[in-house]
Write a protein that holds these residues in place. Structure first.
Motif, PDB file in Angstrom:
ATOM      1  N   SER A   1       0.784  -1.234   0.000  1.00  0.00           N
ATOM      2  CA  SER A   1       0.000   0.000   0.000  1.00  0.00           C
ATOM      3  C   SER A   1       0.818   1.288   0.000  1.00  0.00           C
ATOM      4  N   LEU A   2       2.150   1.187  -0.027  1.00  0.00           N
ATOM      5  CA  LEU A   2       2.974   2.379   0.117  1.00  0.00           C
ATOM      6  C   LEU A   2       4.278   2.240  -0.658  1.00  0.00           C
ATOM      7  N   GLU A   3       4.688   3.328  -1.303  1.00  0.00           N
ATOM      8  CA  GLU A   3       5.982   3.357  -1.969  1.00  0.00           C
ATOM      9  C   GLU A   3       6.674   4.676  -1.642  1.00  0.00           C
TER      10      GLU A   3
ATOM     11  N   GLY B   1      -2.805   6.658  -6.574  1.00  0.00           N
ATOM     12  CA  GLY B   1      -3.017   7.027  -5.169  1.00  0.00           C
ATOM     13  C   GLY B   1      -2.585   8.445  -4.858  1.00  0.00           C
ATOM     14  N   GLU B   2      -2.816   8.840  -3.613  1.00  0.00           N
ATOM     15  CA  GLU B   2      -2.365  10.140  -3.144  1.00  0.00           C
ATOM     16  C   GLU B   2      -0.839  10.162  -3.103  1.00  0.00           C
ATOM     17  N   VAL B   3      -0.271  11.368  -3.259  1.00  0.00           N
ATOM     18  CA  VAL B   3       1.181  11.533  -3.315  1.00  0.00           C
ATOM     19  C   VAL B   3       1.580  12.687  -2.403  1.00  0.00           C
TER      20      VAL B   3
ATOM     21  N   LEU C   1      -0.692  15.813  -3.003  1.00  0.00           N
ATOM     22  CA  LEU C   1      -1.448  15.813  -4.260  1.00  0.00           C
ATOM     23  C   LEU C   1      -2.493  14.709  -4.187  1.00  0.00           C
ATOM     24  N   PRO C   2      -3.713  15.000  -4.616  1.00  0.00           N
ATOM     25  CA  PRO C   2      -4.750  13.974  -4.580  1.00  0.00           C
ATOM     26  C   PRO C   2      -4.500  12.866  -5.608  1.00  0.00           C
TER      27      PRO C   2
ATOM     28  N   LEU D   1      -0.514   3.421  -2.526  1.00  0.00           N
ATOM     29  CA  LEU D   1      -0.929   2.499  -3.577  1.00  0.00           C
ATOM     30  C   LEU D   1      -2.289   1.919  -3.215  1.00  0.00           C
ATOM     31  N   PRO D   2      -3.328   2.251  -3.972  1.00  0.00           N
ATOM     32  CA  PRO D   2      -4.667   1.756  -3.654  1.00  0.00           C
ATOM     33  C   PRO D   2      -4.725   0.234  -3.715  1.00  0.00           C
TER      34      PRO D   2
END
Length: 119
Positions: free
Chosen positions: A34-36, A55-57, A85-86, A107-108
């Motif tokens: 879910s995350l990078e 995903g959101e950034v 950022l959305p 990461l959705p």
């Protein structure tokens, strides 16, 4: 050869690169389902072309100055500043001064490609 990512509990160094800035390349720091997290390194005048991610950034400036042009607005980031950022917001980056950035991508879950990023 697979990229080495940080493992749970491992400390990640995020200090400014300073004199080493010109010799370090952009690289992934960690990636989970879910995350990078990536460290983006840009020479003055260098940019990242307009793109979007699912995903959101967040983009955090570690050193230098970078211009962020996004659908939600444009700004210049300086050391210690961060912008959110959305999801699916089209954005581009341009280094005003040589810069390194911490980019975090949410990461959705369940989306095709959520195990790989387009950033």
């Amino acid at each position: 050869m697979a990229l080495e990512h940080a493992r749970p509990g491992e400390v990640i160094e995020l200090r400014p690169l300073a004199d080493q800035l010109a010799s370090v390349a952009t690289h992934a720091l960690l990636k989970t389902r879910s995350l990078e997290l990536m460290r983006i390194v840009l020479a003055a005048g260098q940019g990242v072309p307009r793109h979007s991610v699912q995903g959101e950034v967040t983009i955090q400036c570690i050193e230098g100055v970078v211009r962020v042009d996004a659908q939600v607005g444009s700004c210049e980031l300086r050391p210690g500043q961060l912008v959110l950022l959305p999801a699916q917001d089209s954005h581009a980056l341009l280094a005003i001064k040589a810069a390194s950035l911490l980019v975090t991508v949410q990461l959705p879950a369940g989306l095709p490609g959520s195990d790989s990023s387009t950033h």
